[in-house]
Write a protein that holds these residues in place. Sequence first.
Motif, PDB file in Angstrom:
ATOM      1  N   TYR A 317       0.848  -1.190   0.000  1.00 34.83           N
ATOM      2  CA  TYR A 317       0.000   0.000   0.000  1.00 34.83           C
ATOM      3  C   TYR A 317       0.881   1.235   0.000  1.00 34.83           C
ATOM      4  N   ASN A 318       0.659   2.113  -0.958  1.00 34.12           N
ATOM      5  CA  ASN A 318       1.447   3.331  -1.064  1.00 34.12           C
ATOM      6  C   ASN A 318       0.532   4.532  -1.241  1.00 34.12           C
ATOM      7  N   GLY A 319      -0.538   4.552  -0.444  1.00 33.42           N
ATOM      8  CA  GLY A 319      -1.439   5.690  -0.455  1.00 33.42           C
ATOM      9  C   GLY A 319      -2.489   5.650  -1.533  1.00 33.42           C
ATOM     10  N   ASN A 320      -2.558   4.556  -2.309  1.00 37.69           N
ATOM     11  CA  ASN A 320      -3.499   4.488  -3.404  1.00 37.69           C
ATOM     12  C   ASN A 320      -4.904   4.199  -2.876  1.00 37.69           C
ATOM     13  N   PRO A 321      -5.835   5.148  -3.010  1.00 38.34           N
ATOM     14  CA  PRO A 321      -7.176   4.945  -2.462  1.00 38.34           C
ATOM     15  C   PRO A 321      -7.914   3.806  -3.154  1.00 38.34           C
ATOM     16  N   ASN A 322      -8.776   3.140  -2.391  1.00 36.20           N
ATOM     17  CA  ASN A 322      -9.565   2.046  -2.944  1.00 36.20           C
ATOM     18  C   ASN A 322     -10.817   2.621  -3.598  1.00 36.20           C
ATOM     19  N   ARG A 323     -10.654   3.137  -4.801  1.00 30.34           N
ATOM     20  CA  ARG A 323     -11.771   3.769  -5.505  1.00 30.34           C
ATOM     21  C   ARG A 323     -12.511   2.788  -6.400  1.00 30.34           C
ATOM     22  N   ASN A 324     -11.828   1.791  -6.876  1.00 28.81           N
ATOM     23  CA  ASN A 324     -12.414   0.866  -7.822  1.00 28.81           C
ATOM     24  C   ASN A 324     -11.529  -0.369  -7.848  1.00 28.81           C
ATOM     25  N   ASP A 565     -12.004  20.596  14.431  1.00 23.53           N
ATOM     26  CA  ASP A 565     -13.057  20.753  15.431  1.00 23.53           C
ATOM     27  C   ASP A 565     -14.433  20.438  14.864  1.00 23.53           C
ATOM     28  N   GLU A 566     -14.727  20.944  13.666  1.00 24.54           N
ATOM     29  CA  GLU A 566     -16.049  20.765  13.081  1.00 24.54           C
ATOM     30  C   GLU A 566     -16.137  19.530  12.186  1.00 24.54           C
ATOM     31  N   GLY A 567     -14.998  18.987  11.821  1.00 27.66           N
ATOM     32  CA  GLY A 567     -14.971  17.802  10.979  1.00 27.66           C
ATOM     33  C   GLY A 567     -15.087  18.132   9.505  1.00 27.66           C
ATOM     34  N   TYR A 568     -14.857  17.122   8.679  1.00 28.23           N
ATOM     35  CA  TYR A 568     -14.952  17.256   7.227  1.00 28.23           C
ATOM     36  C   TYR A 568     -15.375  15.911   6.667  1.00 28.23           C
ATOM     37  N   ILE A 569     -15.899  15.919   5.453  1.00 26.97           N
ATOM     38  CA  ILE A 569     -16.415  14.705   4.834  1.00 26.97           C
ATOM     39  C   ILE A 569     -15.274  13.934   4.176  1.00 26.97           C
ATOM     40  N   LEU A 570     -15.163  12.667   4.510  1.00 28.94           N
ATOM     41  CA  LEU A 570     -14.099  11.821   3.978  1.00 28.94           C
ATOM     42  C   LEU A 570     -14.388  11.387   2.545  1.00 28.94           C
ATOM     43  N   ASP A 571     -13.327  11.273   1.756  1.00 29.28           N
ATOM     44  CA  ASP A 571     -13.409  10.511   0.517  1.00 29.28           C
ATOM     45  C   ASP A 571     -12.743   9.161   0.771  1.00 29.28           C
ATOM     46  N   GLU A 572     -12.258   8.483  -0.280  1.00 31.85           N
ATOM     47  CA  GLU A 572     -11.748   7.121  -0.088  1.00 31.85           C
ATOM     48  C   GLU A 572     -10.338   7.061   0.489  1.00 31.85           C
ATOM     49  N   ALA A 573      -9.580   8.172   0.461  1.00 26.33           N
ATOM     50  CA  ALA A 573      -8.147   8.097   0.748  1.00 26.33           C
ATOM     51  C   ALA A 573      -7.855   7.700   2.192  1.00 26.33           C
ATOM     52  N   LEU A 574      -8.276   8.495   3.156  1.00 26.39           N
ATOM     53  CA  LEU A 574      -7.962   8.187   4.549  1.00 26.39           C
ATOM     54  C   LEU A 574      -8.578   6.870   5.010  1.00 26.39           C
ATOM     55  N   PRO A 575      -9.841   6.555   4.678  1.00 28.72           N
ATOM     56  CA  PRO A 575     -10.361   5.241   5.078  1.00 28.72           C
ATOM     57  C   PRO A 575      -9.534   4.076   4.554  1.00 28.72           C
ATOM     58  N   THR A 576      -8.976   4.210   3.341  1.00 31.06           N
ATOM     59  CA  THR A 576      -8.144   3.125   2.816  1.00 31.06           C
ATOM     60  C   THR A 576      -6.899   2.939   3.672  1.00 31.06           C
ATOM     61  N   VAL A 974      -0.196  32.009 -13.364  1.00 32.82           N
ATOM     62  CA  VAL A 974       0.315  30.701 -12.963  1.00 32.82           C
ATOM     63  C   VAL A 974      -0.790  29.673 -13.139  1.00 32.82           C
ATOM     64  N   GLU A 975      -0.396  28.445 -13.536  1.00 39.11           N
ATOM     65  CA  GLU A 975      -1.317  27.318 -13.652  1.00 39.11           C
ATOM     66  C   GLU A 975      -0.964  26.272 -12.616  1.00 39.11           C
ATOM     67  N   GLY A 976      -1.976  25.580 -12.102  1.00 38.90           N
ATOM     68  CA  GLY A 976      -1.749  24.518 -11.136  1.00 38.90           C
ATOM     69  C   GLY A 976      -2.214  23.180 -11.650  1.00 38.90           C
ATOM     70  N   GLY A 977      -1.550  22.125 -11.184  1.00 36.63           N
ATOM     71  CA  GLY A 977      -1.943  20.767 -11.543  1.00 36.63           C
ATOM     72  C   GLY A 977      -2.430  20.001 -10.332  1.00 36.63           C
ATOM     73  N   ALA A 978      -3.629  19.407 -10.427  1.00 36.82           N
ATOM     74  CA  ALA A 978      -4.213  18.635  -9.329  1.00 36.82           C
ATOM     75  C   ALA A 978      -4.031  17.156  -9.605  1.00 36.82           C
ATOM     76  N   GLU A 979      -3.478  16.449  -8.652  1.00 32.56           N
ATOM     77  CA  GLU A 979      -3.145  15.035  -8.803  1.00 32.56           C
ATOM     78  C   GLU A 979      -4.404  14.161  -8.719  1.00 32.56           C
ATOM     79  N   PRO A 980      -4.724  13.396  -9.774  1.00 36.15           N
ATOM     80  CA  PRO A 980      -5.899  12.517  -9.705  1.00 36.15           C
ATOM     81  C   PRO A 980      -5.618  11.180  -9.027  1.00 36.15           C
ATOM     82  N   ARG A 981      -4.363  10.897  -8.712  1.00 39.34           N
ATOM     83  CA  ARG A 981      -4.029   9.610  -8.131  1.00 39.34           C
ATOM     84  C   ARG A 981      -4.431   9.501  -6.664  1.00 39.34           C
ATOM     85  N   ARG A 982      -4.693  10.655  -6.028  1.00 33.47           N
ATOM     86  CA  ARG A 982      -5.144  10.651  -4.655  1.00 33.47           C
ATOM     87  C   ARG A 982      -6.196  11.753  -4.506  1.00 33.47           C
ATOM     88  N   SER A 983      -6.263  12.434  -3.383  1.00 40.60           N
ATOM     89  CA  SER A 983      -7.364  13.366  -3.114  1.00 40.60           C
ATOM     90  C   SER A 983      -7.035  14.803  -3.455  1.00 40.60           C
TER      91      SER A 983
END
Length: 991
Positions: A317-324, A565-576, A974-983
């Motif tokens: 396991y190297n941080g790859n979320p269980n998305r599919n 304190d208020e929490g946030y909604i999880l996606d698949e990354a941290l639960p994996t 400036v342009e930014g790149g968002a990584e689709p391999r994680r969150s």
Amino acid sequence: MLVVGLAVTTFIATSLVPMPGASLSAASQEPAAVTTGVREATWSPDGKRLATTWFDAIWTMTPDGKDPKRVVPAAQGWAAERDPAWSPDGKSIAFAASTNGSFDVWIAPAAGGAARRLTAQAGDERWPSWTREGRVVFSHRPLNGTWRLESMAADAKGDAVVLTPGDAAEWQGSVSPDGKWIAFISDRESEANNDADVWAREMTAASGQPRAVRLTRAAGVEGYPTWASDNARVAFAATRTGTAGVWAVAVPAGTTGTTGTTGTTGTAPQRGRGAGGAAGAAAPAEVLASRHFGVPSWSPDGQMLAIATFTTSNPGYNGNPNRNDNDAPTAFAGANQFALWRVLAPRAVDEGAATIAPASTDAARWTSAFDQVWQTLKGMYYASGPSAATWDALRDKYRPKMAQVKDLPGAEDVIDQMIAEQPPIKPPLGPSKGVVASGHPLASAAGAAVLARGGNVVDAGIATAFALGVVEPDATGIGGDGQAILFLKGMAEPVVIEYKDMTPSRIAPDNARLFTPTGGRTAPDGPTVANIPGVVAGLDLLYQKYGSKKVSWADLIAPAVKLADEGYILDEALPTTIAEGKDAFAKYPEAAKIYLPGGKVPKAGDRFFNKDYAETLRTIAKDGADAFYRGSIARRIADDMTANGGVISLEDLGQYRAMERKPISGRFHGNLVYSVPAPVPTGLQIVETLQILDNYVPRAGATYANSADYLHYAIEAWRVRDGGARIADPERWPVDLGNHLEPAHTLDRFKLIDPKKVYSAAGGRGGAASGDGREASQGSEDVRHVETGTTSFVVADGEGNMIAFTQTLSTWGGNYYVSKGLGFLYNDHFRGGGGRGGGFGSTLPLMRSSSTSVPTLVFAPSSDATGRYGVAGFAPKMAVGAAGNAWIPASVYNIILNVIDGGLSAQQAIEAPRLLIGGGAGGRSNVQIEDRIPRAILADLEARGHTFTKVGRKGEVKFGYAAVAVVDVGKQTVEGGAEPRRSHGTASPGR
């Protein structure tokens, strides 16, 4: 991650993994590879035919593979058919079929004809099995849920009935021939993570709850139980002490009303397996029936097993979320995968073993393979959003071409053409006046809000870093360490802020509590493996010296406090991550309280809180970094370590300082590259490799994904580096880079590259500065399934101010330990090994750790020689960093090549295929690649001596979690790149 079945959870898949040395789908004496394309096979009630999943379609054939007939002549809009099950009268076959990325159960006439849908629930329904009363039992997994057993009338009248009691997972149910019991796999009462066993339970009970009995109790996950006709034996797939195969277990006498006959004659080894049923009861003995590891089916006479083999791998396991977890198409399988065997069983192991080869093939398998690839990527990346319609159009463009395909290379070429036109997985951000790209959209938003308030890139980076400790706590936080490379307009050159963690002062090589006799650390996790954290000191130094002071320290921490304190909604990354490290988190009460609320792994969609961490951050916001190193938090850390076996003392914390360091620099195709120096070796690695490749002039627009020559030189430039550099903590060891960055040296190394074949160094390649090894195993004896946990993020603006960070806990989840009331995870960077050897870089007290992190800045040639931007003759171009162990330097290298030579945008460079270059046997080049580089290019390089190992499924983005910002100072954007391999997510001021 390779899995055992389409839409099976990662938990199931990763557990059915043969141990090293295990025999898999073929016996060692086989003269040739065997592949028949069969995933499952099951006997008809009269024993005259087999129903098989053959190249992902359901067929029937005779037991010797003759007279094949497709059950549903024309697929009804699904990409794959799986899990055939005969009705008791032999007239119907139930099976699972995937539509729009999820599976439902269908029923078709066994003699062939149109199918009708039985189930249509949200999520997946798999592995049907018939009762004698005409009901179908199946496994159902709701969206973001766990598997449970349900049943439904075969005529679809009435609702599904849930059979699974409680909330434990149960799957792969198999109804006994007499209809009274069901065998299944479950993790209920499991003693460890990634552990599940064969159970049997009554279908109905005269009164009270149906009786249940546990048939196996062994490490790992069993799979695919199947009953013998005497109702007294169950066969299943499993690995036992290095032997993978099909095993049989006798159901205890009286359980099913049988005499308990085992039928276990012959010389097969038997092993008792702990407790079955009630705690302390003796488990039934297991018998090895076959070393062919796969899905078994017992013949109606109880004398034979059909086994459809498969092989699995466990890349860690190297941080790859269980998305599919869809399987790769059978058409792409290698030799000795999905072979169909018959064995006499259980007798002597593999007695009478013979392969069954279906008599003909079906050209429709190529279209099925296309559909599976397209549908898997649709479900993962293009189910909605701006690219969904483009992806749909690509199916319509390329699917008709599959009708002309004659063989696998032709099919793969068509699919590769489609993948080469993949639209963006995540939308590009920019051009904008400023951008933040980080491991989580909420953290990026926190940084962007600071930019909007007038803060500079340093301020935004600090806010992002603190927020990431809340929303990506498995990778970073105030218990970890990091580095940042910074350029502000007016600087003569960038500066590196180094805040790597340090070994405690009280380590001693002869301390048996810390070191094994051979020098490894004694514990895999917990307080003894934590180094002195550096994150708070590093962020404080950045704020004090380079922050704008337009936004206060407390206000930079405030977004993180609110999220905790208020929490946030999880996606698949941290639960994996939590699921992977469940056993370790469970050992430590404070960690379990946060990460296993109610004793359970949280799910995507849950709101996740960490109120203790919020209070700790409030203290740091109020009292500054001193609170962590010399104040109230420091005292709580030291007291907790003393009470629970840790080594970090109050004095250790009080002496810690972050450091400013001069970066390593070099040239690449006219650009100026700056990266990080000692104590890490990877800055030298990146710069030296680029300077070697600087001598190669590619054609315009060439990338390693579209040019075989470019790919060859990109790989070889990495491989021809030599060893000899001495890099460690410069306060503890003399650092010597030698001549590694001198142009004459890198030219000499370049001359070793042969354009027609791979480089092979006499005596093997050096590479003391390669950094290719795992952070989590350097100098350590413990073997970890979970690899290093790191995050990287960048901030840049249109004026050319840039900062790139890399922060880590070392392992995903760090040391899994939380001090009472503090809420954060510590790093697990304390290493053993070198502490006794005394050689260069061996572990010493108060020594800064090394890692593979390599945040990097790139400057493009500029006609302005006045130093308007600080670096005469150059203008800021790019900030880049990455996470993911050995994929860190690999990803940074890949992205720099794609931006500088390929001319790709930030988002295109992030989403381009990744490759990880390593050595191979006999000097051959072995390269791990995402399966997104065209087959023809790989074939060209294989002819030159390269070998490739594909990671992930066709078209999937898999490893390395990068962040990049590309600056245009002329346009001040400036342009930014968002990584689709994680969150990951990008954000800019006002967005």
